[in-house]
Design a protein around this motif. Structure first.
Motif, PDB file in Angstrom:
ATOM      1  N   ARG A 214     122.972  66.862  50.344  1.00 18.56           N
ATOM      2  CA  ARG A 214     121.985  65.846  50.315  1.00 18.56           C
ATOM      3  C   ARG A 214     122.101  65.265  49.049  1.00 18.56           C
ATOM      4  O   ARG A 214     122.689  65.466  48.123  1.00 18.56           O
TER       5      ARG A 214
ATOM      6  N   GLY B  30     119.796  60.249  56.526  1.00 19.09           N
ATOM      7  CA  GLY B  30     119.040  61.513  56.304  1.00 19.09           C
ATOM      8  C   GLY B  30     118.145  61.726  57.607  1.00 19.09           C
ATOM      9  O   GLY B  30     117.862  60.758  58.311  1.00 19.09           O
ATOM     10  N   SER B  31     117.316  62.783  57.463  1.00 19.61           N
ATOM     11  CA  SER B  31     116.291  63.011  58.543  1.00 19.61           C
ATOM     12  C   SER B  31     115.275  64.033  58.144  1.00 19.61           C
ATOM     13  O   SER B  31     115.747  65.128  57.279  1.00 19.61           O
TER      14      SER B  31
ATOM     15  N   ALA C 153     125.486  61.445  63.112  1.00 19.88           N
ATOM     16  CA  ALA C 153     124.705  60.567  62.237  1.00 19.88           C
ATOM     17  C   ALA C 153     123.848  59.433  62.978  1.00 19.88           C
ATOM     18  O   ALA C 153     122.494  59.397  62.327  1.00 19.88           O
TER      19      ALA C 153
ATOM     20  N   SER D 154     120.013  61.166  62.772  1.00 20.41           N
ATOM     21  CA  SER D 154     119.629  60.995  61.512  1.00 20.41           C
ATOM     22  C   SER D 154     118.712  59.564  61.475  1.00 20.41           C
ATOM     23  O   SER D 154     118.824  58.773  62.687  1.00 20.41           O
ATOM     24  N   ASP D 155     118.051  59.335  60.557  1.00 20.73           N
ATOM     25  CA  ASP D 155     117.432  57.952  60.453  1.00 20.73           C
ATOM     26  C   ASP D 155     118.265  56.588  60.436  1.00 20.73           C
ATOM     27  O   ASP D 155     117.752  55.673  60.720  1.00 20.73           O
TER      28      ASP D 155
ATOM     29  N   ARG E 153     121.985  61.806  53.470  1.00 16.70           N
ATOM     30  CA  ARG E 153     122.926  63.276  53.521  1.00 16.70           C
ATOM     31  C   ARG E 153     124.533  62.836  53.930  1.00 16.70           C
ATOM     32  O   ARG E 153     124.671  62.008  54.695  1.00 16.70           O
TER      33      ARG E 153
ATOM     34  N   ASP F 297     124.812  59.273  56.138  1.00 18.97           N
ATOM     35  CA  ASP F 297     123.731  58.694  56.689  1.00 18.97           C
ATOM     36  C   ASP F 297     122.409  58.648  55.897  1.00 18.97           C
ATOM     37  O   ASP F 297     122.470  58.925  54.851  1.00 18.97           O
TER      38      ASP F 297
END
Length: 150
Positions: A134, A99-100, A66, A70-71, A141, A97
């Motif tokens: 998601r 997400g990305s 994560a 991820s962001d 996510r 997290d």
């Protein structure tokens, strides 16, 4: 079932040996040992040593992913949320997290000399079940796994 955002929470359970907790961590490398320590403190008296070892290893891998992919780890103020659940069937762990846009969780079979890339491979190997999701309409996510009690 997830509690509303707030402090760590133990759900009302008919058996006090079981419960549900969650906690947010900053999206930084220091959160990996912090999440592992937090989970150990909650689960050590509840789980057999082998089960606890597997849960802590897999949790560490998911929080590392994560933060690294991820962001949550790429943007200021990024967060990683860990949900832990212990019930008669086993332990459920979910890591959420931010997400990305450039990557998604995927299992890769690592070469013996690879420095990394074993996180989800280990999850697939050791967990009773696992998956990803998601969040509709939201960035983020989740990756989750379940380990049966031994």
């Amino acid at each position: 079932m997830r509690p509303e955002r707030g402090n760590a929470h133990e759900a009302d359970a008919p058996d006090a040996r079981h419960g549900f907790w969650w906690r947010e961590f900053p999206g930084e490398e220091a959160s990996v040992p912090a999440a592992r320590s937090w989970a150990r403190g909650l689960l050590a008296i509840r789980l057999a040593p082998g089960t606890l070892d597997d849960v802590l290893l897999l949790l560490s891998e998911l929080v590392t992913n994560a933060v690294a992919h991820s962001d949550s780890g790429r943007t200021a103020g990024g967060r990683v949320t860990v949900h832990l659940g212990d019930d008669p069937g086993g332990v459920h762990v979910e890591v959420t997290d931010d997400g990305s846009a450039t990557s998604a969780p995927a299992v890769h079979v690592p070469d013996a000399d690879d420095d990394g890339g074993r996180g989800l491979w280990l999850v697939a190997l050791l967990a009773t079940a696992w998956g990803t999701s998601r969040h509709d309409g939201e960035a983020g996510r989740s990756v989750w796994f379940r380990v049966a009690h031994r």
